[in-house]
Write a protein that holds these residues in place. Sequence first.
Motif, PDB file in Angstrom:
ATOM      1  N   SER A  94      29.842  -6.348  30.487  1.00 57.71           N
ATOM      2  CA  SER A  94      28.913  -6.240  31.598  1.00 57.71           C
ATOM      3  C   SER A  94      28.850  -7.487  32.476  1.00 57.71           C
ATOM      4  CB  SER A  94      27.519  -5.941  31.057  1.00 57.71           C
ATOM      5  OG  SER A  94      26.631  -5.614  32.090  1.00 57.71           O
ATOM      6  N   ARG A  95      29.219  -7.316  33.750  1.00 56.82           N
ATOM      7  CA  ARG A  95      29.054  -8.331  34.796  1.00 56.82           C
ATOM      8  C   ARG A  95      29.840  -9.621  34.531  1.00 56.82           C
ATOM      9  NH1 ARG A  95      22.447  -8.268  35.665  1.00 56.82           N
ATOM     10  NH2 ARG A  95      22.211  -6.055  36.191  1.00 56.82           N
ATOM     11  N   LEU A 133      28.752  -4.153  39.155  1.00 55.91           N
ATOM     12  CA  LEU A 133      28.473  -2.908  38.448  1.00 55.91           C
ATOM     13  C   LEU A 133      29.687  -1.998  38.396  1.00 55.91           C
ATOM     14  CD1 LEU A 133      26.759  -0.686  37.153  1.00 55.91           C
ATOM     15  CD2 LEU A 133      25.892  -0.125  39.437  1.00 55.91           C
ATOM     16  N   ASP A 139      23.172  -2.724  33.042  1.00 55.73           N
ATOM     17  CA  ASP A 139      22.776  -1.635  33.944  1.00 55.73           C
ATOM     18  C   ASP A 139      22.764  -0.317  33.181  1.00 55.73           C
ATOM     19  OD1 ASP A 139      22.779  -3.144  36.624  1.00 55.73           O
ATOM     20  OD2 ASP A 139      24.749  -3.620  35.796  1.00 55.73           O
TER      21      ASP A 139
END
Length: 289
Positions: free
Chosen positions: A233-234, A251, A273
Motif C-alpha cells: 500500500s502506497r 491508490l 484504502d
Amino acid sequence: MAERWPQRTRVMGVINLTPDSFSDGGRFDRPERALAQAKRLVSQGVEILDLGAQSTRPGAEDVGAELELQRLLPALKLIREAIESGELRCVARGEHQEPESPLISVDTFRAPVAEAALQGGADWINDVSGGRRDPAILPLVAEAGCPYVLMHSRGDSQSMDSLTDYGDAGVVDGVLSELQRASDRAQSAGVRCEQLVWDPGLGFSKTTEQNLELLRGLPRLRAEGIPLLVGPSRKRFIGAVLNEPRAKARLWGTAAVVAQCVSAGVDVVRVHDGGPIVQVARMADALWR
C-alpha cells in the motif's frame, strides 16, 4: 494452514497509531480516531485490523517499548470493546451469512509489546523483523498459539536501504531462503508451522526493480504452502514507477499490485484504502480464484 483458509483474499486495514508513518502519520494517533477508522474500514469490508504504534519506514526513530505501549493499548482497548459489544462487525459476504467479528493484528517486533497486545485482545502478531529484533517474541507467540506474520527484512529502519544485495541468486531466491531460515528459527522456539504467515516484505531492503521482481515471483513463494500476506500500500516503489511523490495518490498503483497478488494466490493484502481495495480484491477473486 493454507488449505484451511477461505479461497478468497482477505483485506487487512492499516491503522497507524504513530505521528510519523510515511503516508498517514498523526491521523489516528488518538484512541477515538483509531476507533473511528476501525469502524470505517470494517464497514468497507475489511476483515483484519492491523494496529501499529512504532513506525518502520526508512529512517524512522525507534521509540522503545514504553512509548509504543502508550500509543497502542488505549486504541486496542476501545476497538476490542467495540468488537465484544457487537458494535464492530464485518460486512456479511452472503445473503444468509451472519457477519463475523474482525480480527485484530498488532504490528510489533518487541516481545513485551506483543505480550501486552495479546493480553489486551489482539488475535495476531505481525512482526516486520521475523523474530530478528527480539527473539523472545518467538516463544511468546508459540505459547499463545496465535497467527504470526513473519516478514522478510534486513537491518532496521536506519540501515535497510543499504542492504539490497541478493547476489547471483536474485531477490526471489534470497527472500525465500531467508524466510525459510526465519521459519526454522521460529519453529525451533516452539512456533507451529500452522501459525506462520509469510510476508515477503515489499519495500524493506529492496530496490524498485527488486520489488517488481518479487511480485512476479510470488507464485514461487506461494508454492511452499505457507499462507502469504503482502503489503504494497502506497509504497515508494509504486511512486517510483508512477513518478508520483504523494503517498496518498498511489491508490491505483496499489490496486494494480493487489490484482497481481490475487492472481498469485496471496491470502491477505495489507492496505490503507479499505473500500477501493476490497472491491479490487473481490473482482480479482472472481476472475482468478
